[in-house]
Design a protein around this motif. Structure first.
Motif, short mmCIF file in Angstrom:
data_model
loop_
_atom_site.label_atom_id
_atom_site.label_comp_id
_atom_site.label_asym_id
_atom_site.label_seq_id
_atom_site.Cartn_x
_atom_site.Cartn_y
_atom_site.Cartn_z
N GLU A 227 4.76 -4.20 5.26
CA GLU A 227 5.61 -4.77 4.20
C GLU A 227 4.57 -4.90 2.85
O GLU A 227 3.60 -5.66 3.06
CB GLU A 227 6.17 -5.99 4.56
CG GLU A 227 7.02 -6.63 3.46
CD GLU A 227 8.19 -7.72 3.91
OE1 GLU A 227 9.07 -7.96 3.07
OE2 GLU A 227 8.08 -8.20 4.95
N GLY A 228 4.84 -4.43 1.96
CA GLY A 228 3.99 -4.33 0.62
C GLY A 228 3.20 -3.05 0.58
O GLY A 228 3.41 -2.08 1.28
N ALA A 229 2.23 -3.13 -0.24
CA ALA A 229 1.51 -2.25 -0.49
C ALA A 229 0.22 -2.09 0.22
O ALA A 229 -0.26 -3.00 0.70
CB ALA A 229 0.78 -2.23 -2.13
N LEU A 230 -0.15 -0.79 0.67
CA LEU A 230 -1.45 -0.57 1.10
C LEU A 230 -2.57 -0.52 0.05
O LEU A 230 -2.70 0.59 -0.53
CB LEU A 230 -1.41 0.74 1.97
CG LEU A 230 -0.60 0.65 3.25
CD1 LEU A 230 -0.40 2.09 3.79
CD2 LEU A 230 -1.19 -0.33 4.49
N GLU A 231 -3.62 -1.47 0.05
CA GLU A 231 -4.50 -1.34 -1.11
C GLU A 231 -5.68 -0.29 -0.67
O GLU A 231 -6.24 -0.31 0.64
CB GLU A 231 -4.92 -2.77 -1.08
CG GLU A 231 -4.13 -3.84 -1.77
CD GLU A 231 -3.53 -3.70 -2.96
OE1 GLU A 231 -4.27 -3.15 -3.73
OE2 GLU A 231 -2.38 -4.06 -3.17
N MET A 232 -5.92 0.40 -1.73
CA MET A 232 -7.03 1.18 -1.75
C MET A 232 -8.37 0.63 -1.20
O MET A 232 -9.43 1.50 -0.77
CB MET A 232 -7.26 2.52 -2.55
CG MET A 232 -5.90 3.18 -2.93
SD MET A 232 -5.85 4.28 -1.65
CE MET A 232 -7.21 5.56 -1.98
N SER A 233 -8.67 -0.72 -1.25
CA SER A 233 -9.72 -1.14 -0.90
C SER A 233 -9.97 -1.32 0.35
O SER A 233 -11.10 -1.64 1.05
CB SER A 233 -9.63 -2.62 -1.74
OG SER A 233 -8.60 -3.34 -1.08
N HIS A 234 -8.88 -0.97 1.09
CA HIS A 234 -9.02 -1.07 2.67
C HIS A 234 -9.10 0.60 3.31
O HIS A 234 -9.28 0.46 4.36
CB HIS A 234 -7.82 -1.62 3.30
CG HIS A 234 -7.83 -3.10 2.97
ND1 HIS A 234 -8.74 -3.93 2.84
CD2 HIS A 234 -6.41 -3.86 2.68
CE1 HIS A 234 -8.19 -5.11 2.66
NE2 HIS A 234 -6.88 -4.99 2.16
N VAL A 235 -9.26 1.43 2.42
CA VAL A 235 -9.46 2.72 2.87
C VAL A 235 -10.69 3.14 3.44
O VAL A 235 -12.05 2.65 2.80
CB VAL A 235 -9.43 3.69 1.66
CG1 VAL A 235 -9.85 5.30 1.95
CG2 VAL A 235 -7.74 3.82 1.31
N LYS A 236 -10.71 3.44 4.64
CA LYS A 236 -12.02 3.90 5.32
C LYS A 236 -12.56 5.40 5.11
O LYS A 236 -13.79 5.47 4.92
CB LYS A 236 -11.86 3.84 6.91
CG LYS A 236 -11.72 2.39 7.34
CD LYS A 236 -12.71 1.31 7.06
CE LYS A 236 -13.85 1.67 8.34
NZ LYS A 236 -14.90 0.84 8.29
#
Length: 322
Positions: free
Chosen positions: A160-169
């Motif tokens: 639920e909500g956005a997937l932030e690119m700060s969490h991209v591996k």
């Protein structure tokens, strides 16, 4: 509703026989895969924008905005969602959030168990899911550091909500399925990427980034590796560039020598070539390439702009045949 509606999709026990090992597959990331246009938009926004659920889900009448992600790997058959895959740190995604069982869409092949990850109380409509209970499609061991899923099924997380690119591996390129396309489900044949390889999709993506000045420097670690202490763009990135060069290859081409090795001219035309290529206008890209002194000068200009996307300066390292 049964006490554990997810039991039929459970992860296998640690001591399961060898033939059942795919039913206990470890994972640390979940991926969101999409087409080139959507991937460019994600990079620009810095997040995967959530949307309403429109398919057969019980949530299709709820005003719940979700982002889709999964630990599944479709490298053999190809991904029906596109060629560009964003892998997210699963621990960061689930931190301070709760899990709820949504459903399993058994009409899909394979069946698709779905779990909602949210920071909101959805207990009125959905049954809470405890991943530490080894009875469902996602199991989290007692250490809280190891996660497993039953890869016999298509486990889907609805975040639920956005997937932030700060969490991209990492960002990677994958093959598109040859007959299915989620973006063109009514007419899959209308998808320009249907059945296209990871090299093709990756080259279109990076070419579009280069032409549009969309930087991937924040994710450069996805495209660079260190060999004997000397970092260089990895095979996927080098192959994507080679895919562009191959499309421009025409032994009967005549070069008009209008553009030589002048940086201001070469960079501008190289971006135009990559822009034309990224939209499938190969003939136009070849015409622009013929403005150069020769193919070597053209390739160098394209490689330099291509590598600028990840902040790489030694573009000669990935020129074809180098």
């Amino acid at each position: 509703m049964s006490e554990k509606p997810w039991a039929a999709y459970r992860v296998a026990a640690p001591d399961a026989k060898a033939q059942f090992q795919n039913e206990r597959t470890p994972f640390q990331t979940i991926s969101h895969t999409c087409h080139v246009d959507a991937a460019i938009e994600i990079i620009k926004l810095g997040k995967v924008r959530p949307g309403l659920v429109f398919d057969k889900s019980k949530l299709n009448r709820k005003r719940i905005l979700v982002s889709w992600a999964s630990p599944n790997d479709w490298s053999t058959l190809g991904y029906r969602y596109g060629n560009i895959r964003f892998d997210f740190d699963f621990e960061a995604i689930i931190k301070d959030r709760q899990a709820y069982w949504v459903e399993c869409i058994d009409s899909y092949s394979p069946a698709a168990p779905r779990i909602l990850i949210t920071d909101r109380d959805r207990g009125r409509k959905l049954k809470k899911y405890d991943p530490s209970d080894a009875g469902g499609p996602w199991f989290r061991d007692s250490s809280g550091k190891a996660n497993y899923f039953n890869s016999k099924f298509t486990l889907e997380f609805m975040v639920e909500g956005a997937l932030e690119m700060s969490h991209v591996k990492s960002i990677s390129f994958v093959k598109h399925h040859s007959t299915w396309c989620s973006a063109s489900s009514q007419d899959p044949s209308s998808c320009d990427y249907l059945g296209k390889s990871q090299d093709f999709g990756g080259s279109r993506f990076v070419a579009r980034c280069a032409a549009s000045r969309v930087s991937l420097q924040a994710y450069a670690h996805s495209f660079v590796f260190s060999e004997t202490g000397k970092p260089k763009p990895n095979l996927a990135y080098a192959t994507a560039l080679n895919e562009v060069m191959e499309s421009l290859n025409n032994p009967r081409r005549k070069f008009c020598n209008a553009i030589q090795a002048k940086r201001s001219h070469t960079t501008a035309v190289a971006r135009a070539i990559l822009g034309a290529y990224s939209y499938g206008n190969t003939g136009e890209a070849r015409t622009l390439a013929s403005l150069f002194k020769d193919m070597e000068t053209c390739e160098a200009a394209i490689a330099e702009v291509f590598c600028s996307v990840i902040g790489w300066k030694d573009y000669r390292a990935i020129l074809p045949g180098r």
